[in-house]
Motif scaffolding. Structure first.
Motif, PDB file in Angstrom:
ATOM      1  N   PHE A  10      -9.327  -1.438 -23.508  1.00 39.05           N
ATOM      2  CA  PHE A  10      -8.123  -1.740 -22.788  1.00 39.05           C
ATOM      3  C   PHE A  10      -8.563  -2.449 -21.622  1.00 39.05           C
ATOM      4  N   GLN A  11      -9.354  -1.882 -20.702  1.00 39.19           N
ATOM      5  CA  GLN A  11      -9.922  -2.180 -19.458  1.00 39.19           C
ATOM      6  C   GLN A  11     -10.405  -3.530 -19.368  1.00 39.19           C
ATOM      7  N   ARG A  12     -11.317  -4.112 -20.493  1.00 35.40           N
ATOM      8  CA  ARG A  12     -11.817  -5.374 -20.851  1.00 35.40           C
ATOM      9  C   ARG A  12     -10.593  -6.503 -20.532  1.00 35.40           C
ATOM     10  N   GLU A  13      -9.485  -6.233 -21.247  1.00 34.82           N
ATOM     11  CA  GLU A  13      -8.565  -7.129 -21.234  1.00 34.82           C
ATOM     12  C   GLU A  13      -7.954  -7.189 -19.855  1.00 34.82           C
ATOM     13  N   THR A  14      -7.826  -5.970 -19.105  1.00 37.16           N
ATOM     14  CA  THR A  14      -7.269  -6.099 -17.871  1.00 37.16           C
ATOM     15  C   THR A  14      -7.969  -6.792 -17.050  1.00 37.16           C
ATOM     16  N   GLU A  15      -9.240  -6.655 -17.080  1.00 36.60           N
ATOM     17  CA  GLU A  15     -10.323  -7.390 -16.330  1.00 36.60           C
ATOM     18  C   GLU A  15     -10.146  -8.791 -16.516  1.00 36.60           C
ATOM     19  N   ALA A  16     -10.138  -9.114 -17.907  1.00 37.75           N
ATOM     20  CA  ALA A  16     -10.214 -10.492 -18.020  1.00 37.75           C
ATOM     21  C   ALA A  16      -8.658 -11.228 -17.537  1.00 37.75           C
ATOM     22  N   LEU A  17      -7.710 -10.585 -17.374  1.00 39.57           N
ATOM     23  CA  LEU A  17      -6.500 -10.947 -16.771  1.00 39.57           C
ATOM     24  C   LEU A  17      -6.910 -10.952 -15.316  1.00 39.57           C
ATOM     25  N   ARG A  18      -7.366 -10.229 -14.561  1.00 35.92           N
ATOM     26  CA  ARG A  18      -7.556 -10.286 -13.220  1.00 35.92           C
ATOM     27  C   ARG A  18      -8.362 -11.513 -13.045  1.00 35.92           C
ATOM     28  N   GLN A  19      -9.389 -11.850 -13.885  1.00 35.32           N
ATOM     29  CA  GLN A  19     -10.194 -13.085 -13.490  1.00 35.32           C
ATOM     30  C   GLN A  19      -9.240 -14.280 -13.614  1.00 35.32           C
ATOM     31  N   VAL A  20      -8.282 -14.246 -14.628  1.00 34.72           N
ATOM     32  CA  VAL A  20      -7.503 -15.408 -14.843  1.00 34.72           C
ATOM     33  C   VAL A  20      -6.797 -15.599 -13.333  1.00 34.72           C
ATOM     34  N   MET A  21      -6.087 -14.460 -12.872  1.00 36.79           N
ATOM     35  CA  MET A  21      -5.323 -14.421 -11.493  1.00 36.79           C
ATOM     36  C   MET A  21      -6.208 -14.997 -10.606  1.00 36.79           C
ATOM     37  N   GLY A  22      -7.503 -14.510 -10.506  1.00 38.54           N
ATOM     38  CA  GLY A  22      -8.512 -15.125  -9.637  1.00 38.54           C
ATOM     39  C   GLY A  22      -8.586 -16.657  -9.561  1.00 38.54           C
ATOM     40  N   ARG A  23      -8.647 -17.371 -10.813  1.00 38.14           N
ATOM     41  CA  ARG A  23      -9.002 -18.635 -10.865  1.00 38.14           C
ATOM     42  C   ARG A  23      -7.666 -19.431 -10.563  1.00 38.14           C
ATOM     43  N   LEU A  24      -6.372 -18.752 -10.665  1.00 34.44           N
ATOM     44  CA  LEU A  24      -5.127 -19.439 -10.166  1.00 34.44           C
ATOM     45  C   LEU A  24      -5.229 -19.711  -8.378  1.00 34.44           C
ATOM     46  N   ARG A 267     -25.696 -12.131 -10.910  1.00 31.46           N
ATOM     47  CA  ARG A 267     -26.975 -11.576 -11.475  1.00 31.46           C
ATOM     48  C   ARG A 267     -26.551 -10.206 -11.957  1.00 31.46           C
ATOM     49  N   ILE A 268     -25.271  -9.611 -11.675  1.00 25.78           N
ATOM     50  CA  ILE A 268     -24.837  -8.487 -12.277  1.00 25.78           C
ATOM     51  C   ILE A 268     -25.347  -8.330 -13.633  1.00 25.78           C
ATOM     52  N   ASP A 269     -25.877  -7.290 -14.221  1.00 27.10           N
ATOM     53  CA  ASP A 269     -26.237  -6.921 -15.714  1.00 27.10           C
ATOM     54  C   ASP A 269     -25.100  -7.380 -16.569  1.00 27.10           C
ATOM     55  N   PRO A 270     -25.313  -8.387 -17.579  1.00 29.14           N
ATOM     56  CA  PRO A 270     -24.463  -9.133 -18.320  1.00 29.14           C
ATOM     57  C   PRO A 270     -23.885  -7.905 -19.441  1.00 29.14           C
ATOM     58  N   ALA A 271     -24.363  -6.822 -19.392  1.00 29.12           N
ATOM     59  CA  ALA A 271     -23.738  -5.749 -20.138  1.00 29.12           C
ATOM     60  C   ALA A 271     -22.448  -5.356 -19.639  1.00 29.12           C
ATOM     61  N   TYR A 272     -22.419  -5.736 -18.269  1.00 29.80           N
ATOM     62  CA  TYR A 272     -21.189  -4.984 -17.561  1.00 29.80           C
ATOM     63  C   TYR A 272     -19.841  -5.874 -17.493  1.00 29.80           C
ATOM     64  N   LEU A 273     -20.119  -7.183 -18.148  1.00 28.40           N
ATOM     65  CA  LEU A 273     -19.095  -8.325 -18.053  1.00 28.40           C
ATOM     66  C   LEU A 273     -17.742  -7.673 -18.485  1.00 28.40           C
ATOM     67  N   LEU A 274     -16.692  -8.083 -17.617  1.00 29.07           N
ATOM     68  CA  LEU A 274     -15.398  -7.530 -17.904  1.00 29.07           C
ATOM     69  C   LEU A 274     -15.101  -6.183 -18.044  1.00 29.07           C
ATOM     70  N   THR A 275     -15.820  -5.214 -17.203  1.00 32.60           N
ATOM     71  CA  THR A 275     -15.666  -4.074 -17.008  1.00 32.60           C
ATOM     72  C   THR A 275     -15.608  -3.830 -15.672  1.00 32.60           C
ATOM     73  N   PRO A 276     -15.317  -2.576 -15.134  1.00 33.10           N
ATOM     74  CA  PRO A 276     -15.416  -2.191 -13.786  1.00 33.10           C
ATOM     75  C   PRO A 276     -16.635  -2.254 -12.860  1.00 33.10           C
ATOM     76  N   LEU A 277     -17.634  -2.284 -13.820  1.00 27.82           N
ATOM     77  CA  LEU A 277     -19.079  -2.371 -13.228  1.00 27.82           C
ATOM     78  C   LEU A 277     -19.514  -3.794 -12.913  1.00 27.82           C
ATOM     79  N   GLY A 278     -18.813  -4.855 -13.573  1.00 31.58           N
ATOM     80  CA  GLY A 278     -18.993  -6.222 -13.612  1.00 31.58           C
ATOM     81  C   GLY A 278     -18.609  -6.978 -12.339  1.00 31.58           C
ATOM     82  N   SER A 279     -18.486  -6.424 -11.265  1.00 31.60           N
ATOM     83  CA  SER A 279     -18.303  -6.769  -9.857  1.00 31.60           C
ATOM     84  C   SER A 279     -18.942  -6.145  -8.852  1.00 31.60           C
TER      85      SER A 279
END
Length: 492
Positions: A10-24, A267-279
């Motif tokens: 669920f969190q990964r989907e939320t983070e993905a949408l947050r990135q979409v908002m950032g792109r806007l 350069r953040i660990d790719p394993a954290y992509l689209l999670t709270p640790l990924g920023s």
């Protein structure tokens, strides 16, 4: 554990949408047509409503309650820490307020840009009044009886308080003011760069410098905007800068500053992509990266030797007679109006001004209608010169138009963290000066990647700095660095 797996999906989907908002938001600042402003505000408001509903979804509370932290590793427990903090904050804010803030700030950002270009404070004040009203309401809801400004600050530097920041500033100010007074009384007066520097040449050099400092062009891009910024995380991290043919240092060092932000995210660990640790874990830690890239590395004598040669190659002249004069011009101390162009001695004084004013705005001790007068009076008292026009004063920064109250003090925290990191970096990379004199920053940025950047949000802000440096962060290394650098430059 099923509950943890469901929560993270669920969190990964939320983070993905947050990135979409950032792109806007990135699009709005770089390529969006002016006539789309109202529609974009509605789009952002609608997306914020969706995100708020996800952030406050009751299932998050159920999943958090069902997960046993003791059964998780350090990464899992860190993910829970971030999600729990975000959820606790989100449920305090009404969805209608979150959406309205998104709509109003999107519109206010465009109005601010128009007002800045026209030097017209009156054009911006009604929009800023709406932003401040909404942020006061949000701060009160988040604080739940505590300090409203602390509640906003927590968005950018978790755990920090206005009282703690003020205490740091009380320790910084005396030595900064004393150093400035000694510099202003010095016999040496370095000249500013002189000449005209072709925009295309600046752009090419900015891209070259970004490459030398490790910006990954496969996952990033450089564009122009009114106010330089960084957007995105993971595999799509974008930076912007601005160009003035009379003042090439603004382009070069704004680019370096944003490369620091961008490199951290890339350069953040790719394993954290689209999670709270990924920023990046906080804006203070983020600013430590932008400031160390820009200042301790980019404005060093060694790197300026290389940069002088490249500017001579590109422009026929670097605006200074030799590398020593160029280095002095890059680090020239003067009471300028613009924070983003301020020297290292004055920079934190700019932040202290904004910190005090925005605290008063949120507390209701200062109204928007009185802000320009308060700004101008404080600037003259702190810098000894009168503000000549609004674009050089209260209209210069984008932050308040987009509701970033609580953000400004993280710049000074970033300077303090950068001072600590630089002390550790010099010990870890003894070839640093030789590397920078050849235009190479690979060993320095590799140390920053391994010591700090790759961790993302794994550790708390002060903890990640302490782990990298081997000691708890404090202002001493920054002040010692400034004293040593400018005493040498000005023969003090």
């Amino acid at each position: 554990m099923p509950a943890y797996d469901e929560l993270m999906a669920f969190q990964r989907e939320t983070e993905a949408l947050r990135q979409v908002m950032g792109r806007l938001n990135w699009d709005q600042e770089t390529v969006m047509p002016k006539g789309a402003a109202q529609q974009r505000a509605d789009e952002l408001g609608a997306l914020e409503s969706v995100l708020h509903a996800r952030r406050t979804d009751p299932r998050i509370g159920d999943w958090l309650g069902a997960v046993d932290p003791a059964a998780l590793d350090d990464v899992g427990r860190a993910q829970l820490r971030h999600i729990r903090r975000s959820y606790a904050r989100a449920v305090r804010l009404p969805e209608t307020l979150s959406a309205e803030i998104a709509r109003v700030t999107s519109r206010a950002q465009g109005i601010w840009a128009e007002a800045r270009a026209a030097d017209d404070v009156g054009h911006f004040l009604p929009a800023l009044t709406d932003v401040v009203r909404l942020k006061r309401e949000a701060a009160a809801a988040l604080a739940e009886g505590g300090d409203p400004y602390d509640a906003l600050l927590d968005d950018y530097e978790p755990g920090a308080t206005a009282e703690g920041i003020a205490a740091i500033f009380d320790r910084l100010r005396p030595r900064l003011v004393e150093l400035r007074e000694r510099i202003m009384g010095a016999e040496r007066t370095p000249a500013a760069l002189a000449g005209r520097f072709d925009a295309d040449g600046q752009w090419a050099l900015a891209r070259e410098v970004a490459t030398h400092f490790g910006y990954d062009w496969r996952h990033g891009r450089l564009d122009r905007s009114v106010h330089p910024f960084t957007s995105g995380a993971g595999t799509d991290v974008r930076i912007t800068t601005r160009v003035d043919e009379q003042e090439p240092l603004g382009c070069l060092y704004s680019t370096l500053h944003e490369v620091g932000h961008g490199a951290y995210e890339q350069r953040i660990d790719p394993a954290y992509l689209l999670t709270p640790l990924g920023s990046g874990v906080s804006m203070g830690v983020h600013e430590s990266q932008s400031r160390i890239y820009e200042n301790q590395l980019g404005r060093s004598r060694a790197f300026c030797d290389w940069l002088f040669g490249r500017m001579t190659d590109l422009f026929g002249a670097a605006g200074a007679p030799d590398a020593e004069a160029f280095h002095a011009a890059v680090n020239r101390v003067h009471s300028g109006y613009i924070r983003t162009e301020a020297d290292e001695v004055h920079y934190n004084l700019h932040i202290m001004l904004r910190f005090d004013l925005e605290r008063d705005l949120i507390a209701g001790r200062l109204e928007v209608s009185d802000l320009e007068e308060a700004w101008n009076a404080r600037f003259e008292a702190d810098f000894g010169v009168k503000v000549d026009r609004p674009a050089n004063g209260v209209l210069q920064d984008v932050h308040w138009s987009v509701g970033l109250f609580g953000y400004f003090p993280t710049y000074s925290l970033g300077n303090i963290y950068a001072g600590c990191l630089y002390t550790a970096l010099r010990a870890a990379v003894p070839t640093l000066d030789d590397d920078l004199a050849r235009g190479h920053a690979e060993r320095a940025t590799a140390w920053l990647r391994e010591s700090l950047q790759r961790h993302g949000g794994l550790y708390e802000p002060a903890e990640v700095i302490e782990r990298a440096c081997g000691f708890a962060p404090h202002e001493g290394p920054l002040l010692d660095y400034l004293d040593a650098k400018f005493e040498a430059l000005y023969g003090l």
